[in-house]
Design an enzyme around this catalytic site. Structure first.
Site, PDB file in Angstrom:
ATOM      1  N   THR A  80      -6.739 169.261 -26.381  1.00 39.12           N
ATOM      2  CA  THR A  80      -5.572 169.057 -25.683  1.00 39.12           C
ATOM      3  C   THR A  80      -5.321 170.463 -24.799  1.00 39.12           C
ATOM      4  N   GLY A 115      -5.290 174.526 -33.524  1.00 36.71           N
ATOM      5  CA  GLY A 115      -5.128 175.167 -34.143  1.00 36.71           C
ATOM      6  C   GLY A 115      -6.514 176.189 -35.057  1.00 36.71           C
ATOM      7  N   GLU A 169      -3.571 164.174 -32.754  1.00 31.11           N
ATOM      8  CA  GLU A 169      -4.320 162.892 -33.310  1.00 31.11           C
ATOM      9  C   GLU A 169      -4.028 161.468 -32.513  1.00 31.11           C
TER      10      GLU A 169
HETATM   11  C1  LIG Z   1      -7.773 176.571 -46.764  1.00 32.20           C
HETATM   12  C2  LIG Z   1      -7.274 175.267 -46.692  1.00 32.20           C
HETATM   13  C3  LIG Z   1      -7.598 174.814 -45.443  1.00 32.20           C
HETATM   14  C4  LIG Z   1      -7.979 172.797 -45.803  1.00 32.20           C
HETATM   15  C5  LIG Z   1      -8.218 171.781 -44.883  1.00 32.20           C
HETATM   16  C6  LIG Z   1      -7.841 170.681 -45.288  1.00 32.20           C
HETATM   17  C7  LIG Z   1      -7.864 169.715 -44.361  1.00 32.20           C
HETATM   18  C8  LIG Z   1      -5.966 169.396 -44.273  1.00 32.20           C
HETATM   19  C9  LIG Z   1      -6.496 167.811 -44.259  1.00 32.20           C
HETATM   20  C10 LIG Z   1      -4.976 168.020 -43.000  1.00 32.20           C
HETATM   21  C11 LIG Z   1      -5.479 166.512 -42.749  1.00 32.20           C
HETATM   22  C12 LIG Z   1      -5.880 166.949 -41.198  1.00 32.20           C
HETATM   23  C13 LIG Z   1      -4.323 167.304 -40.515  1.00 32.20           C
HETATM   24  C14 LIG Z   1      -5.806 167.812 -38.966  1.00 32.20           C
HETATM   25  C15 LIG Z   1      -4.937 168.354 -38.191  1.00 32.20           C
HETATM   26  C16 LIG Z   1      -5.169 167.364 -36.712  1.00 32.20           C
HETATM   27  C17 LIG Z   1      -4.665 168.451 -35.712  1.00 32.20           C
HETATM   28  C18 LIG Z   1      -4.608 168.384 -34.875  1.00 32.20           C
HETATM   29  C19 LIG Z   1      -5.731 167.640 -33.384  1.00 32.20           C
HETATM   30  C20 LIG Z   1      -5.493 167.356 -32.501  1.00 32.20           C
HETATM   31  O1  LIG Z   1      -4.185 166.297 -32.198  1.00 32.20           O
HETATM   32  S1  LIG Z   1      -6.267 167.105 -31.548  1.00 32.20           S
HETATM   33  C21 LIG Z   1      -6.185 165.982 -29.918  1.00 32.20           C
HETATM   34  C22 LIG Z   1      -5.970 164.164 -30.097  1.00 32.20           C
HETATM   35  N1  LIG Z   1      -5.817 163.456 -28.983  1.00 32.20           N
HETATM   36  C23 LIG Z   1      -6.112 162.598 -29.082  1.00 32.20           C
HETATM   37  O2  LIG Z   1      -5.977 161.819 -30.192  1.00 32.20           O
HETATM   38  C24 LIG Z   1      -5.525 162.225 -27.568  1.00 32.20           C
HETATM   39  C25 LIG Z   1      -4.864 161.080 -27.648  1.00 32.20           C
HETATM   40  N2  LIG Z   1      -5.630 160.097 -26.330  1.00 32.20           N
HETATM   41  C26 LIG Z   1      -6.118 159.106 -27.084  1.00 32.20           C
HETATM   42  O3  LIG Z   1      -7.532 158.783 -27.289  1.00 32.20           O
HETATM   43  C27 LIG Z   1      -6.979 158.134 -25.394  1.00 32.20           C
HETATM   44  O4  LIG Z   1      -6.644 158.643 -24.392  1.00 32.20           O
HETATM   45  C28 LIG Z   1      -6.431 156.810 -25.488  1.00 32.20           C
HETATM   46  C29 LIG Z   1      -7.284 155.952 -26.673  1.00 32.20           C
HETATM   47  C30 LIG Z   1      -4.926 157.315 -25.639  1.00 32.20           C
HETATM   48  C31 LIG Z   1      -7.234 156.499 -24.155  1.00 32.20           C
HETATM   49  O5  LIG Z   1      -8.308 156.852 -23.805  1.00 32.20           O
HETATM   50  P1  LIG Z   1      -9.107 155.543 -22.265  1.00 32.20           P
HETATM   51  O6  LIG Z   1      -7.980 155.961 -20.910  1.00 32.20           O
HETATM   52  O7  LIG Z   1     -10.314 156.457 -21.952  1.00 32.20           O
HETATM   53  O8  LIG Z   1      -9.435 154.548 -22.591  1.00 32.20           O
HETATM   54  P2  LIG Z   1      -8.449 152.974 -22.067  1.00 32.20           P
HETATM   55  O9  LIG Z   1      -7.392 153.180 -22.962  1.00 32.20           O
HETATM   56  O10 LIG Z   1      -9.009 153.343 -21.156  1.00 32.20           O
HETATM   57  O11 LIG Z   1      -9.756 152.246 -22.933  1.00 32.20           O
HETATM   58  C32 LIG Z   1     -10.988 152.024 -22.557  1.00 32.20           C
HETATM   59  C33 LIG Z   1     -11.773 151.344 -23.951  1.00 32.20           C
HETATM   60  O12 LIG Z   1     -12.172 152.641 -24.583  1.00 32.20           O
HETATM   61  C34 LIG Z   1     -10.973 152.070 -26.145  1.00 32.20           C
HETATM   62  N3  LIG Z   1     -11.465 152.909 -27.162  1.00 32.20           N
HETATM   63  C35 LIG Z   1     -11.061 154.098 -27.103  1.00 32.20           C
HETATM   64  N4  LIG Z   1     -10.294 155.342 -27.561  1.00 32.20           N
HETATM   65  C36 LIG Z   1     -11.805 154.934 -28.300  1.00 32.20           C
HETATM   66  C37 LIG Z   1     -11.734 155.649 -29.790  1.00 32.20           C
HETATM   67  N5  LIG Z   1     -11.662 156.713 -29.937  1.00 32.20           N
HETATM   68  N6  LIG Z   1     -13.268 154.987 -30.160  1.00 32.20           N
HETATM   69  C38 LIG Z   1     -13.491 153.699 -29.561  1.00 32.20           C
HETATM   70  N7  LIG Z   1     -13.040 153.087 -28.875  1.00 32.20           N
HETATM   71  C39 LIG Z   1     -12.100 153.561 -28.026  1.00 32.20           C
HETATM   72  C40 LIG Z   1     -10.279 150.991 -25.764  1.00 32.20           C
HETATM   73  O13 LIG Z   1     -10.119 150.496 -26.809  1.00 32.20           O
HETATM   74  C41 LIG Z   1     -10.441 150.544 -24.874  1.00 32.20           C
HETATM   75  O14 LIG Z   1     -11.170 149.064 -25.004  1.00 32.20           O
HETATM   76  P3  LIG Z   1     -11.045 148.045 -24.233  1.00 32.20           P
HETATM   77  O15 LIG Z   1     -12.203 146.614 -25.360  1.00 32.20           O
HETATM   78  O16 LIG Z   1     -11.598 148.296 -23.162  1.00 32.20           O
HETATM   79  O17 LIG Z   1      -9.716 147.422 -24.504  1.00 32.20           O
HETATM   80  C1  LIG Z   2       1.685 170.345 -34.624  1.00 30.71           C
HETATM   81  C2  LIG Z   2       0.684 170.433 -33.757  1.00 30.71           C
HETATM   82  C3  LIG Z   2      -0.981 170.449 -34.114  1.00 30.71           C
HETATM   83  C4  LIG Z   2      -2.261 170.135 -33.078  1.00 30.71           C
HETATM   84  N1  LIG Z   2      -3.664 170.431 -32.966  1.00 30.71           N
HETATM   85  C5  LIG Z   2      -4.378 170.022 -31.823  1.00 30.71           C
HETATM   86  C6  LIG Z   2      -5.457 170.845 -32.124  1.00 30.71           C
HETATM   87  O1  LIG Z   2      -5.162 171.181 -33.288  1.00 30.71           O
HETATM   88  N2  LIG Z   2      -6.000 170.337 -31.306  1.00 30.71           N
HETATM   89  C7  LIG Z   2      -5.653 169.637 -29.937  1.00 30.71           C
HETATM   90  O2  LIG Z   2      -6.503 169.802 -29.144  1.00 30.71           O
HETATM   91  N3  LIG Z   2      -4.960 169.404 -29.857  1.00 30.71           N
HETATM   92  C8  LIG Z   2      -3.397 169.230 -30.737  1.00 30.71           C
HETATM   93  N4  LIG Z   2      -2.797 169.007 -31.026  1.00 30.71           N
HETATM   94  C9  LIG Z   2      -1.790 168.454 -29.581  1.00 30.71           C
HETATM   95  C10 LIG Z   2      -1.532 167.269 -29.302  1.00 30.71           C
HETATM   96  O3  LIG Z   2      -2.787 166.112 -29.789  1.00 30.71           O
HETATM   97  C11 LIG Z   2      -0.975 166.130 -28.378  1.00 30.71           C
HETATM   98  O4  LIG Z   2       0.433 167.090 -28.592  1.00 30.71           O
HETATM   99  C12 LIG Z   2      -0.934 164.834 -28.447  1.00 30.71           C
HETATM  100  O5  LIG Z   2      -2.079 164.456 -28.666  1.00 30.71           O
HETATM  101  C13 LIG Z   2       0.225 164.444 -26.837  1.00 30.71           C
HETATM  102  O6  LIG Z   2       0.090 165.104 -25.915  1.00 30.71           O
HETATM  103  P1  LIG Z   2       0.941 166.032 -25.777  1.00 30.71           P
HETATM  104  O7  LIG Z   2       1.649 166.659 -26.140  1.00 30.71           O
HETATM  105  O8  LIG Z   2       1.114 166.182 -23.932  1.00 30.71           O
HETATM  106  O9  LIG Z   2       1.738 164.587 -25.493  1.00 30.71           O
HETATM  107  P2  LIG Z   2       1.717 163.665 -23.617  1.00 30.71           P
HETATM  108  O10 LIG Z   2       0.786 163.273 -23.751  1.00 30.71           O
HETATM  109  O11 LIG Z   2       2.740 164.289 -22.506  1.00 30.71           O
HETATM  110  O12 LIG Z   2       3.248 162.268 -24.155  1.00 30.71           O
HETATM  111  C14 LIG Z   2       4.180 163.372 -23.725  1.00 30.71           C
HETATM  112  C15 LIG Z   2       5.381 161.772 -25.115  1.00 30.71           C
HETATM  113  O13 LIG Z   2       5.169 160.790 -23.454  1.00 30.71           O
HETATM  114  C16 LIG Z   2       5.013 159.364 -23.547  1.00 30.71           C
HETATM  115  N5  LIG Z   2       3.826 159.186 -23.045  1.00 30.71           N
HETATM  116  C17 LIG Z   2       2.817 159.252 -23.077  1.00 30.71           C
HETATM  117  N6  LIG Z   2       1.733 158.705 -22.356  1.00 30.71           N
HETATM  118  C18 LIG Z   2       1.800 157.505 -22.287  1.00 30.71           C
HETATM  119  C19 LIG Z   2       1.327 155.426 -22.223  1.00 30.71           C
HETATM  120  N7  LIG Z   2       0.771 156.344 -22.032  1.00 30.71           N
HETATM  121  N8  LIG Z   2       2.046 155.147 -23.114  1.00 30.71           N
HETATM  122  C20 LIG Z   2       3.701 155.849 -23.514  1.00 30.71           C
HETATM  123  N9  LIG Z   2       4.513 156.737 -23.009  1.00 30.71           N
HETATM  124  C21 LIG Z   2       3.477 158.148 -22.891  1.00 30.71           C
HETATM  125  C22 LIG Z   2       4.649 159.555 -25.316  1.00 30.71           C
HETATM  126  O14 LIG Z   2       6.721 159.483 -25.903  1.00 30.71           O
HETATM  127  C23 LIG Z   2       4.740 160.659 -25.652  1.00 30.71           C
HETATM  128  O15 LIG Z   2       5.321 161.396 -26.553  1.00 30.71           O
HETATM  129  C24 LIG Z   2      -1.032 169.071 -31.686  1.00 30.71           C
HETATM  130  C25 LIG Z   2      -0.054 169.267 -31.681  1.00 30.71           C
HETATM  131  C26 LIG Z   2       0.562 168.953 -32.761  1.00 30.71           C
HETATM  132  C27 LIG Z   2       1.742 168.493 -32.846  1.00 30.71           C
END
Ligand SMILES: CCCCCCCCCCCCCCCCC/C=C/C(=O)SCCNC(=O)CCNC(=O)[C@H](O)C(C)(C)COP(=O)(O)OP(=O)(O)OC[C@H]1O[C@@H](n2cnc3c(N)ncnc32)[C@H](O)[C@@H]1OP(=O)(O)O
Ligand SMILES: Cc1cc2nc3c(=O)[nH]c(=O)nc-3n(C[C@H](O)[C@H](O)[C@H](O)COP(=O)(O)OP(=O)(O)OC[C@H]3O[C@@H](n4cnc5c(N)ncnc54)[C@H](O)[C@@H]3O)c2cc1C
Length: 627
Positions: free
Chosen positions: A113, A152, A395
């Site tokens: 992100t 994180g 996620e």
């Molecule tokens: C000391 C003690 C410690 C112990 C710890 C123990 C562990 C504790 C565990 C706790 C629980 C876990 C917590 C974890 C914390 C995580 C913190 C947060 C991390 C993050 O947030 S990381 C960043 C995450 N970000 C995202 O998820 C971004 C979301 N966006 C997307 O995934 C993509 O942009 C999208 C999917 C929305 C769109 O992608 P894109 O534009 O490239 O694709 P299209 O929409 O055009 O689709 C194209 C086709 O691709 C397919 N597709 C898309 N994604 C996937 C995928 N992931 N896999 C497979 N295929 C995928 C679509 O389905 C489309 O297919 P089609 O056939 O064309 O329809």
């Molecule tokens: C506690 C916490 C921990 C995190 N840890 C990590 C980490 O370790 N590593 C990492 O890489 N990221 C991490 N993130 C980031 C997280 O993955 C992003 O916040 C998340 O993917 C959403 O992206 P954004 O915040 O940029 O919101 P945006 O993508 O800007 O979205 C904002 C709002 O816009 C709307 N929106 C956006 N896109 C669309 C769409 N296509 N269609 C309809 N509505 C839409 C939704 O309402 C969305 O809530 C963390 C976030 C939090 C809150």
């Protein structure tokens, strides 16, 4: 992983409640505890572990990590850094980096992100430009919005991270790929040259996870730092694309599955606290000649709490089921077989949102069910809510993921109409789309939820097609219909959650003692009946339910609450959380909530002295008119 061992670690549990520490002290205390935790429990997920062992380890990791009340700055190391090396590294890269990561010789995070982009991965701006002369990648953050923001542990903890960056070769973009980047010196921990690091500030929760920002100023890394399992860059700069560009998104699918089990755990914690408190708290006097009753005997309290027990069971069963699918698809991917990846992606895009939406709402309901004492941080319900609600966003924000699932559902339905066979969890879409007469049995209600999903999917496809016939572009039609696309995904997710919970319980029921089977199946019945009443509009519209049927459902629901009441405390005790993990004045096993509330209150620094120094400095002069 033995919790007894964890909790026997001297110094792991807090003398001073975290609530009274500064932002900086909270972080430092969490590092201290994380090191203690890891030194004692250096648990590694062995590649040869069975599915069951891996799942149990993940689940227990989550449970044990709960002792931090917030989450650990090591969390991303475990939950994303290591899984990315496993899933995106070549055998050689895995060999080298897994050893260092598992031994905690290095601490990593996952930096995807950016300040300007979270959802839209294809919009990420961090650049990785290949220099064939030096066989290096030049990492650069061209604008402020391209700074990595949120990861994180990134701020002060990690010395390595996976950076998801846009690959450029000879001016051409080749999409987003994972790069292993050292960000701090291993001896001094100073940021390396060309690297800017810092903390993003205080948040609603996650305040010990050390979420940070990262900016690059033409920072060079060697070619072998691109994780090249799924795509490669040869020495001369030739790009070799992977079989599917989405394989680089693999870690996110893994974590989405992990989150479903994490929600089961979070909700179990919250309802244990709230239900135990409800068993000791007495309030009001509905019957003048009787003592104040336990608030757990109010049916409204049972309505608030018992669904949380059933939902935790449902999420756990669905999570274990989904793990099996995840591991089997992962094995298939390893042998180049990709055709089940879309279904896994769609399932994760349904179950992660629904489990986080329900868990967040029900954890808050557990807090609200505890009156004023639920509002105390020492109850640990607010913090549990803070952790759970973050999963709505991270996620993959829930709306975005539900729309992703809708893509797959629309494709499946259009294909079905054209005669293409449906498979796996979408096979039911080919089934009967009408309910001739309401069937109030558990299986009958689950079937009705499947019909609701079929009808919502087919009707939103019709809306899309009508918009496109009217001349709208597919993208504009999609956006216009998006509210009902997410509703169709939710209906599909609901149908999956219900049917998997029931079928997984049926599998287990055979080996349960009759009394235990009876109680656990009562929870399945409660879960199905609760959701039929919650979605009564859909049942009226699509499942031929009548007002008489609704009346019957309501009475059945009330009877189920009464039937579960005698076992309610036993059901939360069965989650088997130790007091130290619950970390709650209200949820301790001994029920001494009032004594614990007082004990915690006395730990407030303000109670160290009867008169605070502001009396003489401000109040007294103020009250004497001298300020
Ligand atoms: C000391 C003690 C410690 C112990 C710890 C123990 C562990 C504790 C565990 C706790 C629980 C876990 C917590 C974890 C914390 C995580 C913190 C947060 C991390 C993050 O947030 S990381 C960043 C995450 N970000 C995202 O998820 C971004 C979301 N966006 C997307 O995934 C993509 O942009 C999208 C999917 C929305 C769109 O992608 P894109 O534009 O490239 O694709 P299209 O929409 O055009 O689709 C194209 C086709 O691709 C397919 N597709 C898309 N994604 C996937 C995928 N992931 N896999 C497979 N295929 C995928 C679509 O389905 C489309 O297919 P089609 O056939 O064309 O329809
Ligand atoms: C506690 C916490 C921990 C995190 N840890 C990590 C980490 O370790 N590593 C990492 O890489 N990221 C991490 N993130 C980031 C997280 O993955 C992003 O916040 C998340 O993917 C959403 O992206 P954004 O915040 O940029 O919101 P945006 O993508 O800007 O979205 C904002 C709002 O816009 C709307 N929106 C956006 N896109 C669309 C769409 N296509 N269609 C309809 N509505 C839409 C939704 O309402 C969305 O809530 C963390 C976030 C939090 C809150």
């Amino acid at each position: 992983m033995d919790e007894q061992k964890v909790l026997s670690i001297k110094g792991l549990l807090d003398d001073t409640p975290e609530e009274y520490l500064s932002h900086k002290e909270k972080y430092e205390n969490s590092i201290r505890k994380s090191v203690l935790f890891y030194k004692t429990l250096h648990s590694t997920e062995d590649e040869n572990m069975s599915v069951d062992e891996k799942t149990k380890l993940n689940f227990r990791n989550i449970v044990t990590s709960a002792i931090f009340k917030d989450n650990s700055p090591f969390m991303l190391h475990n939950s994303m850094f290591i899984p990315t090396i496993m899933g995106q590294g070549t055998d050689e890269q895995r060999e080298y980096w897994m050893k260092r990561a598992k031994n905690m010789e290095i601490i990593g995070t996952y930096a995807q992100t950016e300040l300007g982009h979270g959802t839209f991965i294809r919009g990420l701006e961090t650049q990785a430009t290949y220099d064939p002369d030096t066989e290096e990648f030049v990492l650069h953050s061209p604008v402020l919005s391209s700074y990595k923001w949120w990861p994180g542990g990134l701020a002060h903890t990690a010395n390595y991270c996976i950076v998801m960056a846009r690959l450029y070769i000879k001016g051409k973009s080749h999409g987003i790929h994972p790069f292993m980047v050292q960000i701090r010196d291993e001896e001094t921990h100073m940021p390396l040259p060309g690297i800017k690091l810092g903390e993003i500030g205080a948040k609603l929760g996650f305040n010990t996870v050390n979420n940070g920002f990262l900016g690059f100023e033409n920072h060079r890394i060697s070619r072998d730092r691109m994780l090249m399992k799924n795509a490669q860059v040869l020495k001369d700069g030739t790009f070799v694309a992977g079989s599917n560009s989405k394989l680089t998104y693999g870690t996110m699918v893994y974590v989405r599955v992990l989150i479903v089990s994490n929600m089961a755990n979070m909700l179990a914690k919250a309802v244990t606290i709230a239900l135990r408190y409800s068993a000791i708290r007495r309030q009001s006097q509905p019957k003048p000649d009787e003592p104040e009753p336990q608030i757990l005997d109010y049916v409204t309290q049972q309505h608030k709490l018992f669904i949380a027990i059933a939902s935790s069971h449902a999420f756990y069963m669905n999570a274990m089921w989904l793990w099996e699918i995840y591991y089997s698809v992962s094995l298939q991917l390893a042998s180049g077989k990709l055709d089940n990846l879309p279904e896994l992606h769609a399932l994760a895009c349904c179950l992660k949102p629904l489990s986080t939406i329900d868990a967040t709402a029900m954890i808050e309901k557990c807090r609200l069910a505890c009156g004023g004492h639920g509002y105390m941080l020492s109850a640990n319900l607010a913090q549990t809510y803070g952790l759970a609600t973050a999963a709505y966003t991270y996620e993959g924000e829930n709306t975005v993921l539900l729309l992703q699932a809708a893509r797959s559902l629309v494709k499946a339905w259009v294909g079905h109409v054209k005669g293409r066979p449906l498979k796996g969890t979408m096979a039911y879409l080919a089934g009967d789309s009408t309910v001739k007469a309401w069937d109030g049995s558990i299986d009958g209600i689950i079937q009705s939820f499947k019909v609701v999903a079929i009808r919502k999917i087919s009707s939103v496809v019709k809306i899309l097609q009508d918009y496109e016939k009217s001349g709208l572009s597919p993208e504009d039609a999609w956006n216009k219909a998006s509210v009902f696309l997410t509703a169709a995904s939710e209906a599909h997710g609901r149908a999956v959650l219900l049917s998997v919970y029931k079928s997984e319980m049926d599998k287990r029921a055979a080996v349960l003692s009759p009394p235990l089977r009876k109680v656990l199946l009562q929870l399945v019945d409660l879960y199905v009946t609760y959701w039929a009443l919650e979605k009564v509009g859909d049942m009226l519209l699509y499942a031929s339910i009548t007002d008489k049927d609704v009346d019957e459902l309501q009475r059945r629901y009330i009877e189920l609450l009464a039937a579960i009441r005698p076992n309610a405390v036993g059901l939360v005790d069965a989650f088997d959380f130790r007091d130290e993990i619950l970390n709650s004045t209200l949820g301790a096993y001994d029920g001494r909530a009032y004594e614990r509330l007082m004990e915690e209150a006395m730990k407030s620094p303000l109670n160290a002295e009867p008169v605070n120094q502001t009396f003489h400095k401000y109040l007294k002069p103020f009250m004497r008119g001298k300020l």
